[in-house]
Each structure stands twice: as C-alpha cells, then as structure tokens.
Motif scaffolding. Structure first.
Motif, PDB file in Angstrom:
ATOM      1  N   VAL A   1     -13.655  33.534  22.822  1.00 58.72           N
ATOM      2  CA  VAL A   1     -13.426  33.813  21.394  1.00 58.72           C
ATOM      3  C   VAL A   1     -12.846  32.587  20.696  1.00 58.72           C
ATOM      4  CG1 VAL A   1     -12.040  35.165  19.782  1.00 58.72           C
ATOM      5  CG2 VAL A   1     -13.201  36.301  21.673  1.00 58.72           C
ATOM      6  N   ILE A   2     -11.871  31.931  21.330  1.00 59.89           N
ATOM      7  CA  ILE A   2     -11.267  30.740  20.727  1.00 59.89           C
ATOM      8  C   ILE A   2     -12.303  29.629  20.582  1.00 59.89           C
ATOM      9  CG2 ILE A   2      -9.606  28.876  21.130  1.00 59.89           C
ATOM     10  CD1 ILE A   2      -7.728  30.933  22.338  1.00 59.89           C
ATOM     11  N   ASP A   3     -13.109  29.411  21.616  1.00 61.70           N
ATOM     12  CA  ASP A   3     -14.135  28.366  21.572  1.00 61.70           C
ATOM     13  C   ASP A   3     -15.168  28.645  20.476  1.00 61.70           C
ATOM     14  OD1 ASP A   3     -15.633  26.022  22.759  1.00 61.70           O
ATOM     15  OD2 ASP A   3     -17.111  27.593  23.123  1.00 61.70           O
ATOM     16  N   THR A   4     -15.587  29.906  20.346  1.00 63.20           N
ATOM     17  CA  THR A   4     -16.578  30.264  19.329  1.00 63.20           C
ATOM     18  C   THR A   4     -16.014  30.097  17.924  1.00 63.20           C
ATOM     19  OG1 THR A   4     -17.545  31.872  20.874  1.00 63.20           O
ATOM     20  CG2 THR A   4     -18.166  32.058  18.560  1.00 63.20           C
ATOM     21  N   ILE A   5     -14.763  30.520  17.723  1.00 65.41           N
ATOM     22  CA  ILE A   5     -14.129  30.364  16.410  1.00 65.41           C
ATOM     23  C   ILE A   5     -14.010  28.891  16.043  1.00 65.41           C
ATOM     24  CG2 ILE A   5     -11.946  30.634  15.173  1.00 65.41           C
ATOM     25  CD1 ILE A   5     -11.607  33.330  16.462  1.00 65.41           C
ATOM     26  N   GLN A   6     -13.684  28.054  17.026  1.00 66.29           N
ATOM     27  CA  GLN A   6     -13.567  26.625  16.751  1.00 66.29           C
ATOM     28  C   GLN A   6     -14.909  26.031  16.335  1.00 66.29           C
ATOM     29  OE1 GLN A   6     -11.835  25.143  20.387  1.00 66.29           O
ATOM     30  NE2 GLN A   6      -9.741  25.437  19.675  1.00 66.29           N
ATOM     31  N   GLN A   7     -16.007  26.481  16.953  1.00 69.89           N
ATOM     32  CA  GLN A   7     -17.318  25.983  16.564  1.00 69.89           C
ATOM     33  C   GLN A   7     -17.697  26.445  15.155  1.00 69.89           C
ATOM     34  OE1 GLN A   7     -20.625  25.994  19.199  1.00 69.89           O
ATOM     35  NE2 GLN A   7     -19.388  25.956  21.051  1.00 69.89           N
ATOM     36  N   VAL A   8     -17.385  27.694  14.835  1.00 69.30           N
ATOM     37  CA  VAL A   8     -17.649  28.189  13.477  1.00 69.30           C
ATOM     38  C   VAL A   8     -16.811  27.410  12.472  1.00 69.30           C
ATOM     39  CG1 VAL A   8     -17.438  30.177  11.943  1.00 69.30           C
ATOM     40  CG2 VAL A   8     -18.309  30.495  14.267  1.00 69.30           C
ATOM     41  N   ASN A   9     -15.549  27.133  12.823  1.00 74.90           N
ATOM     42  CA  ASN A   9     -14.690  26.364  11.922  1.00 74.90           C
ATOM     43  C   ASN A   9     -15.250  24.976  11.645  1.00 74.90           C
ATOM     44  OD1 ASN A   9     -12.744  28.258  11.386  1.00 74.90           O
ATOM     45  ND2 ASN A   9     -11.378  27.640  13.044  1.00 74.90           N
ATOM     46  N   SER A  10     -15.838  24.349  12.680  1.00 76.92           N
ATOM     47  CA  SER A  10     -16.381  23.008  12.491  1.00 76.92           C
ATOM     48  C   SER A  10     -17.514  23.028  11.459  1.00 76.92           C
ATOM     49  CB  SER A  10     -16.887  22.450  13.817  1.00 76.92           C
ATOM     50  OG  SER A  10     -18.007  23.169  14.298  1.00 76.92           O
ATOM     51  N   TYR A  11     -18.348  24.063  11.478  1.00 77.48           N
ATOM     52  CA  TYR A  11     -19.411  24.184  10.473  1.00 77.48           C
ATOM     53  C   TYR A  11     -18.821  24.393   9.086  1.00 77.48           C
ATOM     54  CZ  TYR A  11     -23.355  24.369  13.713  1.00 77.48           C
ATOM     55  OH  TYR A  11     -24.309  24.063  14.643  1.00 77.48           O
ATOM     56  N   LEU A  12     -17.805  25.234   8.997  1.00 76.78           N
ATOM     57  CA  LEU A  12     -17.185  25.505   7.697  1.00 76.78           C
ATOM     58  C   LEU A  12     -16.526  24.252   7.125  1.00 76.78           C
ATOM     59  CD1 LEU A  12     -15.572  28.989   8.430  1.00 76.78           C
ATOM     60  CD2 LEU A  12     -17.540  28.545   6.956  1.00 76.78           C
ATOM     61  N   LEU A  13     -15.806  23.527   7.971  1.00 74.15           N
ATOM     62  CA  LEU A  13     -15.115  22.330   7.497  1.00 74.15           C
ATOM     63  C   LEU A  13     -16.094  21.236   7.099  1.00 74.15           C
ATOM     64  CD1 LEU A  13     -12.175  22.212  10.083  1.00 74.15           C
ATOM     65  CD2 LEU A  13     -12.104  22.998   7.715  1.00 74.15           C
ATOM     66  N   ASN A  14     -17.229  21.139   7.820  1.00 76.67           N
ATOM     67  CA  ASN A  14     -18.240  20.148   7.462  1.00 76.67           C
ATOM     68  C   ASN A  14     -18.864  20.440   6.102  1.00 76.67           C
ATOM     69  OD1 ASN A  14     -17.932  18.636   9.781  1.00 76.67           O
ATOM     70  ND2 ASN A  14     -19.524  19.713  10.906  1.00 76.67           N
ATOM     71  N   GLN A  15     -18.868  21.712   5.705  1.00 71.78           N
ATOM     72  CA  GLN A  15     -19.414  22.095   4.408  1.00 71.78           C
ATOM     73  C   GLN A  15     -18.312  22.264   3.358  1.00 71.78           C
ATOM     74  OE1 GLN A  15     -22.664  22.381   3.669  1.00 71.78           O
ATOM     75  NE2 GLN A  15     -23.162  21.676   5.742  1.00 71.78           N
ATOM     76  N   HIS A  16     -17.116  21.698   3.678  1.00 68.90           N
ATOM     77  CA  HIS A  16     -15.980  21.702   2.740  1.00 68.90           C
ATOM     78  C   HIS A  16     -15.445  23.107   2.480  1.00 68.90           C
ATOM     79  CE1 HIS A  16     -16.837  17.483   1.958  1.00 68.90           C
ATOM     80  NE2 HIS A  16     -18.103  17.811   1.738  1.00 68.90           N
TER      81      HIS A  16
END
Length: 447
Positions: free
Chosen positions: A417-432
C-alpha cells in the motif's frame, strides 16, 4: 475528507495515471476470477475436506497467499509463490556465482537475463510442486471427487500442466501490472489474495463475539482498535529511516539555487530500520515447513513429536524458533542487500563525505556499524510482529482474524500500500498536484 476526495478527482484528471489504475484493476480481477476456477476433472462440490485442511495450521498460510485458490483446487492453486521462491534462489545464488554477479552489474541487459533465468526456474519449481499438490488431493478429498479416476495418469499429467500454466500466467499478470499498471504487480497479486480473506475473517470474528455472545460488541471494537494500532506500528517499521548527513567538497551554482554536485538537494543517506523488508519472514517460514516434512518420513515416536511441535504454528517452540530464524535472516539479508562498501566508494567518487569520518574504508566501517545498530531493534520488532498472531490468539481471537494481526500478511499489505501510494503521488506531483496525503489543489497556481 474534502481534500482527500478532491485529490482522488485529480487522479482521474491525469489520463496516463487513470489508464494505469484501470489496467491494474482489470488484471487483478482476472487473477481473482482464475482463483475460483477448479481444475478439470475434479468435482468442486466435494472439496470440503480440503477446505478443512487449510482452516488451521500451516495450510492456512498457504491458502492465504493464494487468495483461497489452494483450498479450491484452482488452476491458480500454487499461486505466485513458485516465482517468489525462484526469485529468492536467484538472488542468493548471485552471492556465490560470478556469472550472476556479472549480470547484476550489467544494467538493463543483465536484469533481463536474470528475469529470464528466474522464469525458467519458476517453471522447474512448479513442475516439482505440482505433483506434490495433486498427491495431497489424493489423500485429502474423496476418491469420488476425481471424475476421471484418482489413478488416471492423464489427470495427473493434465493437472500438473495446468498448475504450471496457471503459475506462469499469474507471473505474466504480475509483470504486466508492473509495466502497464501501477505498483509492483507480484506484490499486488499477493496482497489481493490476502485481502480476499479479510471480510470472511472479520465476519467470523463478529459472529463469534456478537452472535455467539463470546465477549460482546465492545470486545470486537477493542480488537479492531488493537489491529489498527498494529498497522500503525507496521507503517512505522516500514517507513523508519536513519539519516546519515553528507557533505560535498565541490559545489555548483545555478541561478539563485546552490546544489550539491552529483547529489542534487539530497544531503543525507537514508538507512532503513527494516532494510530486509518481509524477506526474513518468508525465508524463516520456508524453513519452518522442512522439520514436519522430514519428520513425517519416519514413523518413530520422536519424529512424530517433532512433526507435532512444528506443525502447531501457535505453539511456544514453533514461535521461538520462528522468531530466532527471523532475527538471523534479517541480519543475513541486510548484509547482502545493503552494500556499505559500494555506498562508501560511490560517495567518495562523487566528492562526498560524512562529517567526522574519513572517506573510503572508514566510511564503509561507519555505515556498517550504524546499519548493525539499526538492524538489531528492527529485527526484534519484525520478529515480534511475525509472532503477534500467536500472542493475540491466546486472548480468544479466532485464528482467521488473528492472522491479520501480524506475520507476513500484514507486512506485505502495509509495504504494498505504501509503495503504491508513493507511485501515485509521483504522478500527482509531476502534474503539479499535491499527493494523496495532502490537499488536492492544483499547485500551478502557487508556481
């Protein structure tokens, strides 16, 4: 709550992320559907005795990792575990075999060759485990359940072939999720298999405490609170790091920002409290299957006593040996996965150093010493979480529900769950956009 909902809406605004999530959910649905497809030639209505075998003891662990496919004589009965075993073997062999060591250093091309070796080893392991699973069916379920006859060589051949194909297909699903979806595919397959048993386990505990009046609803609420506290403890174990400060002798200046040469803004080395992850528990669990298997080969009283001790996963000696093996394997696995010498060499080449420590050998010795100090409490905490279901079951908790209070299952769920959330966060942060753990407003307005 409002910010969280807004963040979820932002997830669907990113087309690539949305497609990856849909692909992941679709492939996981295919895997769960296959877990309910019984092997051809077996009457699914006569599998009650097999389900009873997996309700308690070590069989429940096997059934949990396959999402119930083991007890259903499914085409995915062996699950993804042969692939996990093959990966562990290849990783350990990489320590002793120079060819594998060379592949590990060859970058992407070496990784592809290692993956190919792991796949072939997975097939070999499945071909060895498949007949064992079929022979277990012969001993467990009624002879009338075999529509082609229990002594049919065609049934044995076709079933082993289908089990092997099922494992290969599950492995393919996991790799496709990793490539086309979100998160680590193999870990997600294991996690959804574990989570598939959670509703039933919670319902059985509710029935025991409320319907059968064995403690009442307040005791059930208390158990859920304790379970949430254990999950928080697991999150802290997975996320905890020790930051080792690093300074760089050379610096580059860009505009108004000063950055470390070759290091960006990162001015510390993160050393994890639990660098070995869940692997020590998996290693130890595999070892714990060996004593009862060997003891059952002999009919002596001593052998049967040993088999009885190591078959009782909630007994004192089982958990004592289990915890001891976890501590040993934690130190062993950390030593081979955290290359302090390489870290020291890379730091020296990049012009960095740890304040108060000489570059080179002294830095490697310092990192190794700190890592040892971190690993000891991490290993103890990991061992405690692993045997916690045995402690909680002594308080009257149902076994199926107690299994979610610790052990491999809980560590895997928290880590995935932590790993998946971190990957989703990376997409969100890349799109500001802010991540899942923050407000979901568009950060372009701030830029």
């Amino acid at each position: 709550m409002k910010n969280f909902i807004e963040t979820l809406k932002n997830v669907w605004k990113i087309e690539e992320l949305k497609n990856r999530i849909l692909v992941t959910l679709g492939l996981l649905l295919v895997y769960r559907f296959g877990a309910h497809v019984t092997l051809p030639g077996i009457d699914a209505s006569q599998l009650h005795s097999l389900a009873g075998q997996t309700e308690k003891g070590l069989g429940s662990i096997l059934d949990m990792f396959t999402g119930g496919a083991f007890s259903k004589a499914s085409v995915f009965a062996l699950g993804i575990m042969p692939y996990i075993s093959a990966s562990i073997v290849v990783q350990l062999m990489g320590i002793a075999i120079p060819y594998l060591q060379k592949l590990q250093k060859d970058g992407e091309s070496g990784r592809k060759k290692l993956n190919q070796i792991t796949r072939w080893l997975t097939i070999l392991i499945t071909l060895l485990q498949g007949p064992g699973y079929i022979y277990n069916l012969y001993k467990t379920i009624p002879q009338s359940a075999f529509l082609l006859g229990a002594d049919s060589p065609w049934f044995l051949f076709s079933s082993v072939l289908i089990l092997t194909t099922g494992t290969i297909f599950a492995m393919w699903l996991g790799e496709k999720i990793t490539d086309k979806g979100i998160g680590n595919g193999i870990s997600l397959l294991i996690m959804v298999g574990i989570l598939a048993r959670l509703p039933q386990a919670l319902f059985q505990e509710f029935q025991s405490k409320v319907t059968d009046n064995q403690g009442g609803p307040m005791l059930l609420v208390f158990e859920i609170i304790v379970w949430l506290l254990v999950i928080i403890a697991c999150v802290l174990l997975v996320m905890a790091i020790r930051k080792i400060p690093v300074q760089y002798a050379r610096r580059t200046t860009t505009g108004d920002f000063e950055q470390d040469a070759l290091g960006g803004n990162r001015q510390w080395i993160p050393l994890k409290l639990n660098a070995a992850g869940v692997m020590p528990i998996i290693f130890a669990q595999a070892i714990m299957f060996i004593p009862p298997f060997l003891a059952n080969l002999s009919k002596s009283d001593t052998s049967q006593s040993i088999a009885a001790v190591f078959s009782n996963m909630f007994g004192f000696w089982y958990n004592f040996v289990f915890a001891l093996l976890i501590i040993i394997f934690t130190f062993f696995y950390t030593a081979i996965t955290v290359p302090t010498n390489k870290m020291a060499d890379d730091l020296k080449r990049s012009g960095g150093f740890i304040p108060g420590v000489k570059p080179g050998i002294d830095t490697a010795d310092f990192l190794d010493h700190v890592m040892s100090l971190l690993t000891f409490p991490g290993a103890l905490f990991l061992a405690l979480i692993a045997i916690f279901p045995s402690l909680i079951i002594g308080l009257g908790v149902q076994q199926s529900w107690a299994m979610f209070y610790g052990g491999t299952s809980l560590i895997i769920m928290v880590g995935v769950v932590i790993d998946t959330i971190q990957q989703v966060n990376s997409y969100l942060l890349n799109q500001h956009y802010d991540g899942l753990m923050k407000s979901g407003k568009n950060r372009k307005a701030v830029a």
